[in-house]
Design an enzyme around this catalytic site. Structure first.
Site, PDB file in Angstrom:
ATOM      1  N   CYS A  15      -3.826   7.257  -1.481  1.00 26.53           N
ATOM      2  CA  CYS A  15      -5.117   7.219  -2.178  1.00 26.53           C
ATOM      3  C   CYS A  15      -6.241   7.803  -1.333  1.00 26.53           C
ATOM      4  CB  CYS A  15      -5.466   5.786  -2.565  1.00 26.53           C
ATOM      5  SG  CYS A  15      -4.197   4.971  -3.546  1.00 26.53           S
ATOM      6  N   THR A  64      -4.419   4.152   7.562  1.00 29.10           N
ATOM      7  CA  THR A  64      -3.294   3.728   6.741  1.00 29.10           C
ATOM      8  C   THR A  64      -2.417   4.921   6.377  1.00 29.10           C
ATOM      9  OG1 THR A  64      -4.624   1.954   5.819  1.00 29.10           O
ATOM     10  CG2 THR A  64      -2.636   2.558   4.609  1.00 29.10           C
ATOM     11  N   CYS A 116      -4.909  -0.133  -7.290  1.00 23.21           N
ATOM     12  CA  CYS A 116      -3.837  -0.518  -6.368  1.00 23.21           C
ATOM     13  C   CYS A 116      -3.787  -2.021  -6.138  1.00 23.21           C
ATOM     14  CB  CYS A 116      -3.982   0.236  -5.047  1.00 23.21           C
ATOM     15  SG  CYS A 116      -5.479  -0.146  -4.121  1.00 23.21           S
ATOM     16  N   HIS A 137     -13.035   5.910  -3.326  1.00 23.22           N
ATOM     17  CA  HIS A 137     -12.064   4.983  -2.746  1.00 23.22           C
ATOM     18  C   HIS A 137     -12.293   3.557  -3.239  1.00 23.22           C
ATOM     19  CE1 HIS A 137      -8.660   4.492  -0.258  1.00 23.22           C
ATOM     20  NE2 HIS A 137      -9.251   3.721   0.654  1.00 23.22           N
ATOM     21  N   GLU A 149      -7.075  -6.350   3.770  1.00 24.51           N
ATOM     22  CA  GLU A 149      -7.590  -5.002   3.499  1.00 24.51           C
ATOM     23  C   GLU A 149      -8.535  -4.991   2.312  1.00 24.51           C
ATOM     24  OE1 GLU A 149      -7.230  -0.615   2.375  1.00 24.51           O
ATOM     25  OE2 GLU A 149      -6.464  -2.284   1.214  1.00 24.51           O
ATOM     26  N   TYR A 176      -9.513   0.744  -5.618  1.00 28.32           N
ATOM     27  CA  TYR A 176      -9.127  -0.652  -5.464  1.00 28.32           C
ATOM     28  C   TYR A 176      -9.018  -1.371  -6.803  1.00 28.32           C
ATOM     29  CZ  TYR A 176      -9.492  -0.474  -0.412  1.00 28.32           C
ATOM     30  OH  TYR A 176      -9.269  -0.184   0.906  1.00 28.32           O
ATOM     31  N   GLU A 236      -0.750   0.858   9.717  1.00 30.33           N
ATOM     32  CA  GLU A 236      -2.011   1.427  10.146  1.00 30.33           C
ATOM     33  C   GLU A 236      -1.896   1.882  11.599  1.00 30.33           C
ATOM     34  OE1 GLU A 236      -1.932  -1.544   8.438  1.00 30.33           O
ATOM     35  OE2 GLU A 236      -2.473  -0.513   6.594  1.00 30.33           O
ATOM     36  N   CYS A 251       0.853  -1.193   0.000  1.00 29.65           N
ATOM     37  CA  CYS A 251       0.000   0.000   0.000  1.00 29.65           C
ATOM     38  C   CYS A 251       0.882   1.234   0.000  1.00 29.65           C
ATOM     39  CB  CYS A 251      -0.900  -0.014   1.229  1.00 29.65           C
ATOM     40  SG  CYS A 251      -1.937   1.461   1.375  1.00 29.65           S
TER      41      CYS A 251
END
Length: 483
Positions: A104, A191, A299, A292, A447, A296, A257, A100
């Site tokens: 984002c 995150t 990423c 968001h 995640e 996904y 996180e 990650c």
């Protein structure tokens, strides 16, 4: 200011006196902490690639507000091309880090805030949109990393924010002053927050009139008094303390996180983007979640590319690459991964302008994208573990490999194809372990389930956006049913 280099970014974070705790102790130097540094390296990649001419069109964009070239992570989407390039950029970064890269959430918060504050101001004559634009320009001009904080700890899920036994279980305003507000509460699963310069705070759900104090959105820097972070544990995280590069799997990059606590944090008026307008809390949440969930499709696909490649390399090293079932599993992994990418591109291509002028993805397709992400990476991981074999989780450690007595034994018995060193075979297996079970699994497998909302949250949105009534009318028309 010009775009920061990766090294300039690292040094800028080093200068911020954040209050961070891990393993029951305060972390005095998070930048050089071996557990935390890989996550910082992942963010650094967003700066390094922006300096490379071959990635300029994906990583950067000319700001329509200033005419200067800025990092895309601080950009407001102005077209469907912007939306598509966002997804392509995210896939690239996933491929480069296998982790990650943490920016984002802030980018998605930027775009949700931009559109929503415009509409709040239109109804109430407030100045939230100008407040946000001022903050946005500050971040663009200084090339800042911004985190987004939405998820409250929520307490008793059956109760509204104002009805909780402990009012702090949802972040809320505890004092209103002429120059701003004071807030208390916490945001979970944050995150990359320790690698950010600023954080945008948003409400976590739709709210009613009694939740007025909870309908608050704002931005503050990470060195704000009363703000502190508690790092979350990850599987295999202390391997990074052992100095064993191979055992970590992905020694350079990672994610992190934190539970982020706001203990009577003061927010000045010009940093407030929503303050009691409860009917707009749901709009802000829905828009942020949509952006968001689109993310996904980029990423997770990039990290999936690395995992598929690692599984294929493991098959080569095991001498199993020509087996038909292995070939078929790699095809299935690719099919699932590219399906996720299709969803990310599709919801971007179907984007439309908001009243503010920035572009919103197709919400139905974005939620379909994330619903698939809650499933497909789990199957990709299962197939990767199948191809890798049991040695992925039973192999001796690097210290054993380097031992004068044990090393030759490990080299003899754990070699696969004779032309490939045992060390290289174990390196690729450790990478698969990292992506499937270790610290990177937090940013890929697990995640994928809960990031950007639980699977049920997407199903609720799919139900709302699916327009079932229209589909019924289509069927009735074809069947010549008249009522």
């Amino acid at each position: 200011m010009a775009l920061m280099t990766g090294e300039q970014y690292i040094e800028s974070i080093r200068k911020i006196p954040m209050e961070i705790y891990m393993f029951g102790k305060k972390v005095e130097n998070p930048v050089d902490n071996p557990i935390l540094r890989p996550s910082l390296n992942s963010v650094r990649m967003t700066y390094d690639l922006a300096q490379m001419p071959e990635y300029q069109d994906l990583m950067t964009v000319v700001s329509p507000d200033t005419g200067e070239r800025i990092n895309r992570f601080t950009h407001i989407h102005r077209s469907t091309e912007d939306l598509r390039n966002k997804v392509k950029m995210q896939r690239l970064l996933g491929q480069k880090t296998a982790a990650c890269f943490q920016r984002c959430v802030g980018m998605d918060a930027f775009n949700a805030e931009y559109a929503t504050t415009f509409e709040v101001d239109k109804k109430y004559g407030t100045s939230y949109h100008e407040n946000f634009k001022k903050f946005m320009l500050y971040c663009q001009e200084n090339d800042l990393t911004v985190d987004g904080a939405m998820t409250d700890t929520k307490g008793d899920r059956s109760k509204a924010p104002h009805a909780q036994d402990d009012p702090d279980l949802f972040l809320h305003v505890v004092e209103r002053r002429p120059d701003g507000v004071v807030v208390c509460g916490a945001k979970a699963h944050q995150t990359g927050i320790i690698n950010s310069h600023e954080v945008i705070v948003m409400p976590t759900q739709s709210m009613g009139p009694d939740d007025k104090d909870y309908a608050i959105s704002f931005a503050v820097p990470l060195n704000t008094e009363g703000l502190f972070m508690i790092i979350g544990r990850q599987s295999c995280d202390t391997r990074k303390l052992e100095g064993t590069e191979i055992d970590v799997g992905n020694s350079e990059f990672g994610g992190v996180e934190a539970l982020t606590v706001f203990d009577h944090v003061f927010v000045p008026n010009d940093r407030i983007f929503l303050n009691g307008e409860t009917e707009f809390a749901g709009m802000l949440v829905e828009r942020f979640a949509g952006y968001h969930r689109q993310s996904y499709g980029g990423c997770k696909v990039g990290v999936g590319d690395v995992l598929i490649g690692a599984a294929a390399v493991a098959a080569d090293f095991n001498g199993a690459a020509k087996a038909s079932h292995v070939k078929d599993k790699l095809i299935e992994m690719t099919h699932l991964n590219e399906t996720l990418y299709c969803c990310g591109i599709a919801c971007s291509a179907e984007g439309t302008p908001t009243e503010s002028g920035n572009y919103m993805i197709d919400l139905l397709l974005a939620n379909v994208c994330k619903q698939n992400v809650t499933r497909f990476p789990y199957e990709i991981v299962r197939l990767a573990e199948d191809i890798a074999g049991g040695l992925m989780v039973t192999a001796p450690g690097e210290a054993d490999m380097k031992d004068p007595k044990l090393g030759p034994v490990i080299d003899k018995y754990l070699r696969g194809v004779s032309s490939v060193s045992t060390e290289n075979r174990l390196r690729i297996l450790r990478l698969i372990e990292n992506l499937s079970l270790g610290t990177a699994a937090v940013g890929y497998r697990t995640e994928s389930m809960h990031g950007a909302g639980s699977p049920q949250a997407q199903r609720i949105m799919i139900s709302r956006q699916g327009n079932l009534a229209h589909k019924k009318e289509l069927a009735k028309a074809i069947a010549h049913i008249k009522e």
